[in-house]
Design an enzyme around this catalytic site. Structure first.
Site, PDB file in Angstrom:
ATOM      1  N   GLN A 155     -15.120   3.708   0.401  1.00 36.19           N
ATOM      2  CA  GLN A 155     -15.037   4.939   1.213  1.00 36.19           C
ATOM      3  C   GLN A 155     -15.152   6.197   0.346  1.00 36.19           C
ATOM      4  OE1 GLN A 155     -11.928   6.430   4.444  1.00 36.19           O
ATOM      5  NE2 GLN A 155     -11.089   6.762   2.410  1.00 36.19           N
ATOM      6  N   LEU A 190     -12.648   4.925  -9.172  1.00 37.45           N
ATOM      7  CA  LEU A 190     -12.195   4.703  -7.801  1.00 37.45           C
ATOM      8  C   LEU A 190     -12.112   3.214  -7.478  1.00 37.45           C
ATOM      9  CD1 LEU A 190     -14.319   7.429  -5.946  1.00 37.45           C
ATOM     10  CD2 LEU A 190     -12.152   7.664  -7.161  1.00 37.45           C
ATOM     11  N   SER A 220      -2.062   6.728  -6.521  1.00 35.60           N
ATOM     12  CA  SER A 220      -1.781   6.615  -5.090  1.00 35.60           C
ATOM     13  C   SER A 220      -0.357   7.043  -4.735  1.00 35.60           C
ATOM     14  CB  SER A 220      -1.977   5.151  -4.675  1.00 35.60           C
ATOM     15  OG  SER A 220      -1.398   4.920  -3.420  1.00 35.60           O
ATOM     16  N   GLU A 234       1.305   5.506  -2.764  1.00 30.86           N
ATOM     17  CA  GLU A 234       2.072   4.254  -2.677  1.00 30.86           C
ATOM     18  C   GLU A 234       2.993   4.095  -3.880  1.00 30.86           C
ATOM     19  OE1 GLU A 234       2.186   1.403  -0.398  1.00 30.86           O
ATOM     20  OE2 GLU A 234       1.542   3.057   0.836  1.00 30.86           O
ATOM     21  N   TYR A 271       0.396  -3.985  -5.318  1.00 27.75           N
ATOM     22  CA  TYR A 271      -0.641  -2.956  -5.459  1.00 27.75           C
ATOM     23  C   TYR A 271      -0.056  -1.702  -6.107  1.00 27.75           C
ATOM     24  CZ  TYR A 271      -3.471   1.066  -3.944  1.00 27.75           C
ATOM     25  OH  TYR A 271      -4.191   2.241  -3.919  1.00 27.75           O
TER      26      TYR A 271
HETATM   27  P1  NAP Z   1     -12.157   1.089  -1.014  1.00 28.68           P
HETATM   28  O1  NAP Z   1     -12.948   1.605   0.137  1.00 28.68           O
HETATM   29  O2  NAP Z   1     -11.378  -0.180  -0.859  1.00 28.68           O
HETATM   30  O3  NAP Z   1     -13.172   0.925  -2.250  1.00 28.68           O
HETATM   31  C1  NAP Z   1     -12.820   0.208  -3.394  1.00 28.68           C
HETATM   32  C2  NAP Z   1     -14.032   0.105  -4.297  1.00 28.68           C
HETATM   33  O4  NAP Z   1     -13.665  -0.623  -5.484  1.00 28.68           O
HETATM   34  C3  NAP Z   1     -15.226  -0.652  -3.680  1.00 28.68           C
HETATM   35  O5  NAP Z   1     -16.407  -0.007  -4.049  1.00 28.68           O
HETATM   36  C4  NAP Z   1     -15.138  -2.012  -4.360  1.00 28.68           C
HETATM   37  O6  NAP Z   1     -16.369  -2.679  -4.440  1.00 28.68           O
HETATM   38  C5  NAP Z   1     -14.686  -1.580  -5.742  1.00 28.68           C
HETATM   39  N1  NAP Z   1     -14.144  -2.685  -6.539  1.00 28.68           N
HETATM   40  C6  NAP Z   1     -13.170  -3.557  -6.187  1.00 28.68           C
HETATM   41  N2  NAP Z   1     -12.939  -4.416  -7.195  1.00 28.68           N
HETATM   42  C7  NAP Z   1     -13.784  -4.090  -8.192  1.00 28.68           C
HETATM   43  C8  NAP Z   1     -14.025  -4.612  -9.491  1.00 28.68           C
HETATM   44  N3  NAP Z   1     -13.368  -5.688  -9.966  1.00 28.68           N
HETATM   45  N4  NAP Z   1     -14.971  -4.031 -10.266  1.00 28.68           N
HETATM   46  C9  NAP Z   1     -15.671  -2.968  -9.798  1.00 28.68           C
HETATM   47  N5  NAP Z   1     -15.499  -2.436  -8.564  1.00 28.68           N
HETATM   48  C10 NAP Z   1     -14.560  -2.986  -7.783  1.00 28.68           C
HETATM   49  O7  NAP Z   1     -11.117   2.189  -1.525  1.00 28.68           O
HETATM   50  P2  NAP Z   1     -11.064   3.776  -1.218  1.00 28.68           P
HETATM   51  O8  NAP Z   1     -10.259   3.993   0.007  1.00 28.68           O
HETATM   52  O9  NAP Z   1     -12.426   4.330  -1.345  1.00 28.68           O
HETATM   53  O10 NAP Z   1     -10.143   4.271  -2.424  1.00 28.68           O
HETATM   54  C11 NAP Z   1     -10.714   4.635  -3.677  1.00 28.68           C
HETATM   55  C12 NAP Z   1      -9.641   4.549  -4.742  1.00 28.68           C
HETATM   56  O11 NAP Z   1      -8.574   5.434  -4.432  1.00 28.68           O
HETATM   57  C13 NAP Z   1      -8.990   3.186  -4.890  1.00 28.68           C
HETATM   58  O12 NAP Z   1      -8.675   3.013  -6.257  1.00 28.68           O
HETATM   59  C14 NAP Z   1      -7.718   3.286  -4.078  1.00 28.68           C
HETATM   60  O13 NAP Z   1      -6.753   2.364  -4.558  1.00 28.68           O
HETATM   61  C15 NAP Z   1      -7.344   4.718  -4.356  1.00 28.68           C
HETATM   62  N6  NAP Z   1      -6.579   5.415  -3.323  1.00 28.68           N
HETATM   63  C16 NAP Z   1      -7.034   5.432  -2.051  1.00 28.68           C
HETATM   64  C17 NAP Z   1      -6.351   6.132  -1.083  1.00 28.68           C
HETATM   65  C18 NAP Z   1      -6.841   6.188   0.340  1.00 28.68           C
HETATM   66  O14 NAP Z   1      -6.043   6.569   1.206  1.00 28.68           O
HETATM   67  N7  NAP Z   1      -8.093   5.870   0.615  1.00 28.68           N
HETATM   68  C19 NAP Z   1      -5.172   6.830  -1.435  1.00 28.68           C
HETATM   69  C20 NAP Z   1      -4.749   6.787  -2.760  1.00 28.68           C
HETATM   70  C21 NAP Z   1      -5.462   6.092  -3.703  1.00 28.68           C
HETATM   71  P3  NAP Z   1     -16.886  -3.674  -3.269  1.00 28.68           P
HETATM   72  O15 NAP Z   1     -17.559  -2.773  -2.281  1.00 28.68           O
HETATM   73  O16 NAP Z   1     -17.793  -4.572  -4.011  1.00 28.68           O
HETATM   74  O17 NAP Z   1     -15.679  -4.356  -2.701  1.00 28.68           O
HETATM   75  O1  G4F Z   2      -3.491   1.753   6.532  1.00 28.04           O
HETATM   76  P1  G4F Z   2      -2.588   1.005   5.635  1.00 28.04           P
HETATM   77  O2  G4F Z   2      -2.967  -0.391   5.322  1.00 28.04           O
HETATM   78  O3  G4F Z   2      -2.444   1.912   4.336  1.00 28.04           O
HETATM   79  P2  G4F Z   2      -1.386   1.952   3.132  1.00 28.04           P
HETATM   80  O4  G4F Z   2      -0.651   0.677   3.010  1.00 28.04           O
HETATM   81  O5  G4F Z   2      -0.582   3.188   3.310  1.00 28.04           O
HETATM   82  O6  G4F Z   2      -2.342   2.080   1.867  1.00 28.04           O
HETATM   83  C1  G4F Z   2      -3.466   2.959   1.869  1.00 28.04           C
HETATM   84  O7  G4F Z   2      -3.051   4.230   1.419  1.00 28.04           O
HETATM   85  C2  G4F Z   2      -2.553   4.250   0.070  1.00 28.04           C
HETATM   86  C3  G4F Z   2      -2.107   5.691  -0.231  1.00 28.04           C
HETATM   87  O8  G4F Z   2      -0.747   5.818   0.107  1.00 28.04           O
HETATM   88  C4  G4F Z   2      -3.647   3.791  -0.863  1.00 28.04           C
HETATM   89  F1  G4F Z   2      -3.216   3.839  -2.147  1.00 28.04           F
HETATM   90  C5  G4F Z   2      -4.067   2.381  -0.508  1.00 28.04           C
HETATM   91  O9  G4F Z   2      -5.155   1.980  -1.344  1.00 28.04           O
HETATM   92  C6  G4F Z   2      -4.536   2.369   0.947  1.00 28.04           C
HETATM   93  O10 G4F Z   2      -5.701   3.143   1.035  1.00 28.04           O
HETATM   94  O11 G4F Z   2      -1.099   0.969   6.241  1.00 28.04           O
HETATM   95  C7  G4F Z   2      -0.419   2.147   6.610  1.00 28.04           C
HETATM   96  C8  G4F Z   2       0.872   1.788   7.333  1.00 28.04           C
HETATM   97  C9  G4F Z   2       1.725   0.745   6.604  1.00 28.04           C
HETATM   98  O12 G4F Z   2       3.084   1.124   6.642  1.00 28.04           O
HETATM   99  C10 G4F Z   2       1.551  -0.510   7.429  1.00 28.04           C
HETATM  100  O13 G4F Z   2       2.675  -1.401   7.403  1.00 28.04           O
HETATM  101  O14 G4F Z   2       0.534   1.197   8.587  1.00 28.04           O
HETATM  102  C11 G4F Z   2       1.366   0.078   8.795  1.00 28.04           C
HETATM  103  N1  G4F Z   2       0.702  -0.838   9.731  1.00 28.04           N
HETATM  104  C12 G4F Z   2       1.200  -1.211  10.934  1.00 28.04           C
HETATM  105  N2  G4F Z   2       0.402  -2.111  11.508  1.00 28.04           N
HETATM  106  C13 G4F Z   2      -0.444  -1.508   9.521  1.00 28.04           C
HETATM  107  C14 G4F Z   2      -0.640  -2.318  10.642  1.00 28.04           C
HETATM  108  N3  G4F Z   2      -1.312  -1.482   8.495  1.00 28.04           N
HETATM  109  C15 G4F Z   2      -2.421  -2.254   8.573  1.00 28.04           C
HETATM  110  N4  G4F Z   2      -3.326  -2.210   7.589  1.00 28.04           N
HETATM  111  N5  G4F Z   2      -2.644  -3.078   9.667  1.00 28.04           N
HETATM  112  C16 G4F Z   2      -1.780  -3.140  10.711  1.00 28.04           C
HETATM  113  O15 G4F Z   2      -1.997  -3.902  11.663  1.00 28.04           O
END
Ligand code: NAP
Ligand code: G4F
Length: 329
Positions: A13, A79, A124, A126, A148
């Site tokens: 994403q 990322l 994060s 988290e 995680y």
């Molecule tokens: P995402 O959609 O799950 O994307 C993760 C990316 O990492 C994908 O391109 C995936 O490739 C790649 N990847 C996974 N394992 C890998 C490996 N071994 N080597 C190389 N690439 C690998 O995550 P996102 O939501 O864009 O988040 C981006 C980053 O921000 C992540 O590190 C996430 O933990 C962090 N983050 C996200 C949020 C959020 O709310 N979105 C908040 C805080 C931090 P594939 O497509 O091949 O699976």
């Molecule tokens: O959408 P979630 O899976 O996101 P979560 O666990 O907050 O993690 C995401 O945000 C993090 C930043 O704080 C990133 F670091 C991480 O990589 C990821 O992008 O769950 C959000 C909340 C949780 O409390 C979960 O227990 O939603 C609650 N939830 C309730 N029902 C659910 C569900 N989550 C998921 N995925 N699926 C459910 O059915």
């Protein structure tokens, strides 16, 4: 000569929005992609003639060295991660290897190839987990609640450690949850907006969810990647929180999405014990004052607008899939 940026996780994403942003800033953009048995470029298909993909994996040191050499990167945005919290209990070792130790591999590769490279690490909210104070800022102690989050905490500290040990320009952006129509279907926002669209169009009737009480600070991913880039344009490397400062429960999110689709969520949503996590993060709200004051960063997309945008995009996508299915017979 324009600057060069390497994005790990470019197929994800955030990677897709960051690639768009960097192209708009005039960068040469390279993306690290891991091998898959079928194409995995849906989110960046529209960019494929503008960016260069380099094969590699955070699990493979040598591929990281080669990617840094081929891209001649000035900036690296890490990322890539196993980013789904729920999966991290089933695959804790893999998550630690990719999301945690993978960052040490990347930092070592940077040291070897070009220690002048500037590196962004995706930390994060988290990591705050069971935080004792609200809202959370750069000074709030971490109390990670999942494998995680533990892996991300390691990644965070190893990044700071390499900055302090070797003088690298390496820094962590601590982002609160950010979402978009490109969000993976397993995350709760997209799971809900996609289900609302399918229920509206008669393709399913029920949505199973876990903890409806959990509260998050949800923003739009496109806003957050601007902050990541800004961090690497600063005179010195330091940590920043990115958040909206507003929080909502999962239940509020369901109600907002279903109402926008013209549905009553109470008639469709059921809670399922198997979707509860062994240890959940109950409440997160970020304080992005430092990012606002030092980077001029502000999120531009309010909660309701974000949820409506995701529901509309899912309605459009599901309708298109139905039409394509009908045309195929
Ligand atoms: P995402 O959609 O799950 O994307 C993760 C990316 O990492 C994908 O391109 C995936 O490739 C790649 N990847 C996974 N394992 C890998 C490996 N071994 N080597 C190389 N690439 C690998 O995550 P996102 O939501 O864009 O988040 C981006 C980053 O921000 C992540 O590190 C996430 O933990 C962090 N983050 C996200 C949020 C959020 O709310 N979105 C908040 C805080 C931090 P594939 O497509 O091949 O699976
Ligand atoms: O959408 P979630 O899976 O996101 P979560 O666990 O907050 O993690 C995401 O945000 C993090 C930043 O704080 C990133 F670091 C991480 O990589 C990821 O992008 O769950 C959000 C909340 C949780 O409390 C979960 O227990 O939603 C609650 N939830 C309730 N029902 C659910 C569900 N989550 C998921 N995925 N699926 C459910 O059915």
């Amino acid at each position: 000569m324009s600057k060069s940026a390497l994005i790990t996780g470019v197929t994800g994403q955030d990677g897709s929005y960051l690639a768009e942003w960097l192209l708009g800033q005039g960068y040469r953009v390279y993306g690290l992609v891991r091998r898959s048995s079928s194409p995995n470029v849906d989110r960046i298909r529209h960019l494929l003639d503008k960016i260069t993909l380099i094969p590699g994996d955070l699990l493979d040191d040598n591929s990281l060295v080669k990617a840094l050499e081929q891209s001649a990167a000035d900036e690296v945005y890490n990322l890539a991660a196993q980013s789904f919290v729920a999966t991290s209990w089933n695959q804790p070792i893999f998550t630690a290897e990719v999301t945690g130790v993978g960052v040490a591999r990347l930092l070592e590769a940077i040291r070897k190839v070009n220690p002048k490279i500037r590196m962004f690490q995706a930390s994060s909210s988290e990591q705050y987990g069971a935080a004792r104070t609200t809202p959370q800022n750069e000074e709030t102690p971490f109390h990670p609640r999942s494998p995680y989050a533990v892996a991300k905490a390691y990644a965070h500290y190893i990044t700071i450690n390499y900055r302090e040990s070797y003088g690298l320009f390496a820094c962590c952006g601590i982002s609160f949850n950010h979402e978009s129509p490109r969000r993976g279907l397993e995350f709760v926002t997209r799971k809900i907006t996609h289900a609302a669209a399918r229920i509206k169009l008669g393709l399913q009737s029920e949505l199973k969810l876990g903890n409806l009480r959990a509260v998050r600070d949800w923003g739009f991913a496109g806003d957050y990647v601007r902050g990541m880039w800004s961090m690497l344009q600063q005179p010195q490397a330091e940590e920043f929180v990115f958040a909206t400062g507003e929080c909502h429960s999962v239940e509020e999110l369901v109600a907002t999405a279903f109402e926008h689709a013209g549905l009553d969520w109470k008639q469709h949503v059921v809670t399922e014990a198997s979707l509860l996590r062994p240890a959940d993060v109950e409440h997160l709200r970020g304080d992005a004052t430092k990012a606002r004051e030092k980077l001029g960063w502000r999120p531009a997309t309010p909660f309701q607008q974000l949820v409506h945008k995701m529901v509309d995009a899912d309605l459009q996508q599901v309708r298109a899939e139905m039409l394509a299915g009908a045309a195929r017979g």
